[in-house]
Design a protein around this motif. Structure first.
Motif, mmCIF file in Angstrom:
data_model
loop_
_atom_site.group_PDB
_atom_site.id
_atom_site.type_symbol
_atom_site.label_atom_id
_atom_site.label_comp_id
_atom_site.label_asym_id
_atom_site.label_seq_id
_atom_site.Cartn_x
_atom_site.Cartn_y
_atom_site.Cartn_z
ATOM 1 N N ARG A 95 18.314 -20.069 18.748
ATOM 2 C CA ARG A 95 19.208 -18.753 18.587
ATOM 3 C C ARG A 95 18.461 -17.255 19.087
ATOM 4 O O ARG A 95 19.183 -16.654 19.720
ATOM 5 N N LEU A 96 17.198 -17.432 18.844
ATOM 6 C CA LEU A 96 16.372 -16.048 19.283
ATOM 7 C C LEU A 96 15.270 -16.512 19.694
ATOM 8 O O LEU A 96 14.583 -17.404 19.222
ATOM 9 N N ALA A 97 14.783 -15.915 20.900
ATOM 10 C CA ALA A 97 13.501 -16.349 21.539
ATOM 11 C C ALA A 97 12.336 -15.169 20.985
ATOM 12 O O ALA A 97 12.742 -14.107 21.191
ATOM 13 N N VAL A 98 11.484 -15.736 20.228
ATOM 14 C CA VAL A 98 10.575 -14.830 19.481
ATOM 15 C C VAL A 98 9.078 -14.925 19.976
ATOM 16 O O VAL A 98 8.740 -15.882 20.463
ATOM 17 N N ALA A 99 8.657 -13.451 20.309
ATOM 18 C CA ALA A 99 7.218 -13.560 20.674
ATOM 19 C C ALA A 99 6.097 -13.447 19.407
ATOM 20 O O ALA A 99 5.099 -13.788 19.522
ATOM 21 N N VAL A 242 10.906 -9.816 13.511
ATOM 22 C CA VAL A 242 10.609 -10.607 14.919
ATOM 23 C C VAL A 242 10.592 -9.861 15.878
ATOM 24 O O VAL A 242 11.535 -9.063 16.168
ATOM 25 N N HIS A 243 9.733 -10.068 16.886
ATOM 26 C CA HIS A 243 9.553 -9.301 18.233
ATOM 27 C C HIS A 243 10.232 -10.286 19.434
ATOM 28 O O HIS A 243 9.755 -11.652 19.584
ATOM 29 N N LEU A 244 11.203 -9.911 19.901
ATOM 30 C CA LEU A 244 12.005 -10.551 20.905
ATOM 31 C C LEU A 244 11.194 -10.923 22.165
ATOM 32 O O LEU A 244 10.578 -9.854 22.857
ATOM 33 N N ALA A 245 11.113 -12.014 22.326
ATOM 34 C CA ALA A 245 10.469 -12.361 23.892
ATOM 35 C C ALA A 245 11.402 -12.199 25.181
ATOM 36 O O ALA A 245 12.789 -12.441 24.775
#
Length: 245
Positions: A95-99, A242-245
């Motif tokens: 769902r979300l790409a997370v760094a 969460v920090h988005l990648a």
């Protein structure tokens, strides 16, 4: 486009939907014009600008679904932060790409703390102290996002030993409640009660302007959480950022 059960226009509507929760009072700036939504009992918002513009309270699933849609359409971009209800990282998969994924607790108090030894040593710092502050933070709390020159910071407080700053923290209040951030004590001065003195002194100072004071602490920092609870920070909300990648 936000797909939700109910659109919420403006800060007052979002606060009402969230029952004026202290976290939402903190997250929504007084002069901001946020867009909000309610979906399956979860309330979320999107601020007009900034590196951390989106957040939600309630159940994590609906929040992830709405924000994944905003990422897909380009409204939210890599490098931005989402401040979410505590969630299992597996919920983000696909769902979300997370760094980066941080787990922390938002704690608050509605009353000034008990007086602490050395609390009278807590003073407001000035711009002239910024170089010393930066050096101390690099040594004692390098992972903090609160740094001298950060526009989110109202002012800094600290404790001195002679000419040296041995403890410091930032007033990062922006909404309706006071907010402490970046609290740290020099490594060679820990275990002497300076953390309690700094927290109590700053909390009391912010109560001169706010009816509630809060702070954030990483969930694995058990010693700090124990201290803050002793000082009256008994309200708690588990968060995942969460920090988005």
């Amino acid at each position: 486009m936000i797909i939700a059960d109910e659109a919420l226009a403006g800060r007052d509507a979002i606060l009402a939907a969230a029952e004026h929760h202290p976290y939402v009072r903190h997250a929504l700036w007084r002069d901001g014009m946020p867009r909000g939504w309610r979906r399956e009992g979860t309330v979320g918002w999107l601020l007009p600008s900034g590196p951390g513009p989106a957040g939600a309270v309630g159940a994590p699933g609906p929040a992830v679904e709405v924000f994944a849609g905003l990422v897909a359409e380009g409204t939210l971009a890599p490098g931005q932060w989402l401040h979410l209800p505590r969630l299992d990282p597996d919920l983000l998969a696909g769902r979300l790409a997370v760094a980066r994924h941080d787990e922390w607790d938002f704690l608050w108090t509605a009353a000034p703390p008990p007086r602490q030894p050395d609390e009278e040593r807590v003073v407001r710092l000035t711009e002239a102290d910024h170089p010393a502050l930066a050096a101390m933070i690099d040594e004692s709390f390098p992972s903090t996002t609160s740094r001298p020159g950060d526009p989110r910071i109202v002012t800094w407080y600290g404790i001195r030993d002679g000419d040296r700053i041995v403890a410091c923290g930032a007033d990062r209040s922006r909404g309706d409640i006071g907010f402490l951030a970046g609290l740290t004590v020099a490594p060679d001065r820990r275990g002497r009660g300076l953390g309690a003195a700094l927290t109590a002194g700053m909390t009391r100072a912010l109560f001169s302007r706010h009816d509630t004071v809060a702070l954030g602490v990483y969930t694995d920092n058990v010693a700090a959480i124990r201290l803050y609870r002793r000082l009256g920070y008994t309200g708690a909300l588990a968060r995942s950022s969460v920090h988005l990648a």
